[in-house]
Design an enzyme around this catalytic site. Structure first.
Site, PDB file in Angstrom:
ATOM      1  CG  PHE A   6       1.371  -7.293   5.599  1.00  0.00           C
ATOM      2  CD1 PHE A   6       0.343  -6.479   6.047  1.00  0.00           C
ATOM      3  CD2 PHE A   6       1.916  -8.213   6.477  1.00  0.00           C
ATOM      4  CE1 PHE A   6      -0.126  -6.560   7.361  1.00  0.00           C
ATOM      5  CE2 PHE A   6       1.449  -8.309   7.781  1.00  0.00           C
ATOM      6  CZ  PHE A   6       0.429  -7.486   8.224  1.00  0.00           C
ATOM      7  N   GLY A   7       3.546  -4.527   5.560  1.00  0.00           N
ATOM      8  CA  GLY A   7       4.566  -4.182   6.531  1.00  0.00           C
ATOM      9  C   GLY A   7       4.117  -4.501   7.936  1.00  0.00           C
ATOM     10  CE1 TYR A   8       7.637  -8.961   9.971  1.00  0.00           C
ATOM     11  CE2 TYR A   8       6.633  -8.951   7.804  1.00  0.00           C
ATOM     12  CZ  TYR A   8       7.669  -9.323   8.642  1.00  0.00           C
ATOM     13  OH  TYR A   8       8.727 -10.045   8.149  1.00  0.00           O
ATOM     14  N   GLY A   9       6.968  -4.806  10.557  1.00  0.00           N
ATOM     15  CA  GLY A   9       8.119  -4.461  11.387  1.00  0.00           C
ATOM     16  C   GLY A   9       8.693  -3.140  10.910  1.00  0.00           C
ATOM     17  CD  GLU A  84      12.596  -6.777   4.330  1.00  0.00           C
ATOM     18  OE1 GLU A  84      12.801  -7.629   5.221  1.00  0.00           O
ATOM     19  OE2 GLU A  84      12.455  -5.569   4.574  1.00  0.00           O
TER      20      GLU A  84
END
Length: 173
Positions: A6-9, A84
């Site tokens: 899941f990517g959000y940034g 990360e």
């Protein structure tokens, strides 16, 4: 079992791998927030920047679910961990996502460790001040903000705080 991320940034515009599928997804119980001081990628220990993290809340976060090719899962996981988990400010977590086509999947993502010294809660003006002046190993902090905001706009995701930050950081720089 298929690996999803899941990517959000920054993963929205630079996942670091070529997914075999990318689809808009929603994560319940978290929101996208500039709540992590960046001392490596977008700032330094002397002049920390700010990056986005998922912070628990009653809201939800719309981002992108990336499906990883089975033959690349180990390599992708190693690359994500190197990127990360450079400090222990992020926690690696498997979360349930709702995909825009109605499917539900489990995905790997990175959420803020609220007990870590890099966790912060600043008002928008302080966020803009930090972002405007910071540069780290992956480049200027404003670039991170602009790229993320641009991709959210392309996805049709309205984020008034992000829009305000873009306007203010442009004025400061």
């Amino acid at each position: 079992m298929t690996m999803w991320v899941f990517g959000y940034g920054s993963l929205l515009w630079n996942p670091g791998f070529t997914p075999i599928e990318a689809i808009t997804a929603t994560l319940d119980g978290y929101h996208r927030s500039f709540c992590m001081l960046s001392i490596h990628h977008r700032g330094t220990e002397e002049k920390p920047g700010l990056v986005l993290a998922l912070d628990q809340s009653d809201a939800d976060c719309v981002g992108v679910a990336f499906r990883v090719a089975p033959a690349e899962e180990e390599e992708v996981l190693a690359g994500l961990r190197e990127r990360e988990l450079i400090s222990s400010a992020y926690l690696e977590k498997n979360v349930s996502l709702s995909l825009e086509d109605g499917r539900a999947v489990t995905a790997l993502t990175y959420v803020i460790n609220r007990d870590h010294e890099q966790y912060c809660q600043f008002d928008l003006e302080k966020q803009a001040q930090l972002i405007a002046r910071s540069v780290g190993g992956r480049g200027p902090n404003p670039e991170y903000l602009y790229n993320t905001a641009s991709h959210l706009k392309k996805m049709g995701i309205d984020d008034p705080d992000m829009d305000w930050l873009v306007t203010r950081v442009r004025a400061l720089t």
